[in-house]
Design a protein around this motif. Sequence first.
Motif, PDB file in Angstrom:
ATOM      1  N   VAL A  95      -5.686   0.982   5.895  1.00 43.80           N
ATOM      2  CA  VAL A  95      -5.203   1.792   4.767  1.00 43.80           C
ATOM      3  C   VAL A  95      -6.372   2.545   4.130  1.00 43.80           C
ATOM      4  CG1 VAL A  95      -4.198   1.710   2.443  1.00 43.80           C
ATOM      5  CG2 VAL A  95      -3.165   0.369   4.295  1.00 43.80           C
ATOM      6  N   LEU A 151      -1.677   2.982  10.927  1.00 43.01           N
ATOM      7  CA  LEU A 151      -1.905   1.883   9.975  1.00 43.01           C
ATOM      8  C   LEU A 151      -1.642   0.519  10.606  1.00 43.01           C
ATOM      9  CD1 LEU A 151      -0.087   3.560   6.976  1.00 43.01           C
ATOM     10  CD2 LEU A 151      -2.505   2.930   6.994  1.00 43.01           C
ATOM     11  N   ALA A 165       0.885  -1.167   0.000  1.00 38.47           N
ATOM     12  CA  ALA A 165       0.000   0.000   0.000  1.00 38.47           C
ATOM     13  C   ALA A 165       0.916   1.208   0.000  1.00 38.47           C
ATOM     14  CB  ALA A 165      -0.881  -0.002   1.231  1.00 38.47           C
TER      15      ALA A 165
END
Length: 294
Positions: free
Chosen positions: A199, A222, A160
Amino acid sequence: MEQEKDRLIRGMAFDGKVRAFAVRTTALVEELRTRHDTYPTATAALGRTVTAAAMMGAMLKGDEKLTVQVKGDGPLGQIVADANAKGEVRGYVYEPHVHLPSNSQGKLDVAGAVGTTGFIHVTKDLGLKEPYRGSVPIISGELGEDITYYFALSEQTPSAVGLGVLVDTDNSVIVAGGFIIQLLPGLDDSEISAIEQAVGQMPPVTSLLDQGMELEEMLRWLLPDVKVMDEMEIKFKCSCSRERVERTLLSLGEQELQNLMEEEEETEVVCDFCREAYKFTRDELKELLEQAKS
Ligand SMILES: [Zn+2]
């Protein structure tokens, strides 16, 4: 106001099955803006590219280095960013004077400036005979998604990527930075969906940095169990020098150097990466030419 130094942190989570990077590149992107006189949309596109490159550089070791080239069909032309394992980064864009109306979300239209068709090339000099080369087609032009796609396709690492640059009304850079989360083998489905959910819910990097959030907090947002392993300074640095420019001039060949000497009182060579101008008088060129002959 004294500009805070840019830094990058590297961490691990989920018992080493996730690695994470977060970086603040505000000073770097502002330095590039002033050197290249980029307009806001160009600043954002170049800034996102060098932010990704800075984190990819941090994945290297020793004298290894890499180049990220974004070749889209938009008005910016090409974006080039170089980074190494020491946190030294440089970059430029072919057409710095690009500024487009904001997109439908009221944000700088990076995809419009980069283009939505083209390629991203990553070249890594790992000290081997042949450099590593990976290329992926541009899928969004916003660059975060494109770098995510590069990691999935070229490096087989699900990732990500968040990249952001916030530009002020006077065109200066307020904040710039990003993160990369990489999923290594061994994660189970519930762990993966927990990460994906975090995310997906994360506010833009620029809002967090603009609120004064530290990089460690950003990663913890996160990955709640993240452990920060190390940190490094990120800085603008160009590797050009007069000697390198002389070598480039010599590589033009005798005839071309002769022509330059006859046509120009003074030959100026400007470095694409830092805009430093190297000047050579006729006499200096003559000397170079004689060196080449001997
Ligand atoms: Zn330079």
